[in-house]
Design an enzyme around this catalytic site. Sequence first.
Site, PDB file in Angstrom:
ATOM      1  N   ASP A   1       0.844  -1.194   0.000  1.00 53.94           N
ATOM      2  CA  ASP A   1       0.000   0.000   0.000  1.00 53.94           C
ATOM      3  C   ASP A   1       0.881   1.248   0.000  1.00 53.94           C
ATOM      4  OD1 ASP A   1      -1.763   2.042   0.522  1.00 53.94           O
ATOM      5  OD2 ASP A   1      -2.500   1.210   2.416  1.00 53.94           O
ATOM      6  N   ILE A   2       0.748   2.048  -1.029  1.00 49.95           N
ATOM      7  CA  ILE A   2       1.628   3.216  -1.197  1.00 49.95           C
ATOM      8  C   ILE A   2       1.419   4.260  -0.084  1.00 49.95           C
ATOM      9  CG2 ILE A   2       0.136   4.656  -2.672  1.00 49.95           C
ATOM     10  CD1 ILE A   2       2.632   5.094  -4.460  1.00 49.95           C
TER      11      ILE A   2
ATOM     12  N   VAL B   1      -8.476   1.703 -13.067  1.00 48.72           N
ATOM     13  CA  VAL B   1      -9.669   2.203 -13.764  1.00 48.72           C
ATOM     14  C   VAL B   1      -9.354   2.625 -15.203  1.00 48.72           C
ATOM     15  CG1 VAL B   1     -11.490   3.959 -13.679  1.00 48.72           C
ATOM     16  CG2 VAL B   1     -10.552   3.072 -11.562  1.00 48.72           C
TER      17      VAL B   1
ATOM     18  N   GLY C   1      -9.609   4.036  -6.289  1.00 50.85           N
ATOM     19  CA  GLY C   1      -8.280   3.429  -6.413  1.00 50.85           C
ATOM     20  C   GLY C   1      -7.231   4.042  -5.507  1.00 50.85           C
ATOM     21  N   VAL C   2      -6.048   4.190  -6.048  1.00 51.55           N
ATOM     22  CA  VAL C   2      -4.931   4.691  -5.244  1.00 51.55           C
ATOM     23  C   VAL C   2      -5.160   6.161  -4.859  1.00 51.55           C
ATOM     24  CG1 VAL C   2      -3.422   5.349  -7.181  1.00 51.55           C
ATOM     25  CG2 VAL C   2      -2.424   4.574  -5.046  1.00 51.55           C
ATOM     26  N   ASP C   3      -5.824   6.898  -5.715  1.00 48.91           N
ATOM     27  CA  ASP C   3      -6.154   8.310  -5.451  1.00 48.91           C
ATOM     28  C   ASP C   3      -7.025   8.421  -4.183  1.00 48.91           C
ATOM     29  OD1 ASP C   3      -6.401  11.020  -5.833  1.00 48.91           O
ATOM     30  OD2 ASP C   3      -7.695  10.894  -7.600  1.00 48.91           O
TER      31      ASP C   3
ATOM     32  N   ASN D   1      -6.723  12.229 -11.530  1.00 53.61           N
ATOM     33  CA  ASN D   1      -7.405  12.627 -12.770  1.00 53.61           C
ATOM     34  C   ASN D   1      -7.241  14.131 -12.929  1.00 53.61           C
ATOM     35  OD1 ASN D   1      -9.577  13.966 -11.314  1.00 53.61           O
ATOM     36  ND2 ASN D   1     -10.312  11.914 -10.821  1.00 53.61           N
TER      37      ASN D   1
END
Length: 172
Positions: free
Chosen positions: A10-11, A124, A32-34, A24
């Site tokens: 996990d970042i 995505v 997601g990661v965002d 985006n």
Amino acid sequence: MNAIFLVNGDITKANVDAIVNAANTRMLGGGGVDGAIHRAAGPELLRACYAVEEMNGARCPWGDARITSAGNLNARFVIHAVGPIYDKFADPRAVLESAYQRSLDLALENGCQSLALPAISCGVFGYPPHEAAEVALAVCLREKYQKLTMHFYLFGDEMLAIWQQVLDKTAQ
Ligand code: AR6
């Protein structure tokens, strides 16, 4: 030799100068990661994103990146990179390459030495992971970035194996 490490994890747990986000163009969070980065960083990150200059609803163009503070993350900065939606671009490879390049340039310009990066566009946005790994790692291996220590956080054994295979081939 540029320092590139691959991690299955996990970042948001990374302890680095800057965490790269797969954002985006609006840059106000998402899935997601965002979503994970915004949840872990807390409201300060969203405030910092709102403060980024906006043009026609976009804070960051496709294939570009913007830098903000990092809220509660163990990092000084978040670098928000916007990769391509794979099926929407005639040349997605060029857009992905540019998103990584702009991210690493911003890291250097802001005095960062260590970075955590996700597999931009591989969720995505539908980018095939093998090709994405080739593009990402080719950028990271450029001489210009040899002072950076780069940790790729990849979700799952399969993703890690793909990137490892490409790194072994590219870095020979
Ligand atoms: N740590 C590391 N990798 C992760 C994490 C995490 N915590 N969570 C997901 N991944 P995605 P994109 C992986 O969809 O394709 C958002 O809504 C995931 O398994 O996050 O660039 C944005 O707001 C995948 O391999 O990013 C945009 O609208 C990779 O991170 C859009 O999605 C990227 O998947 C961007 O899409």
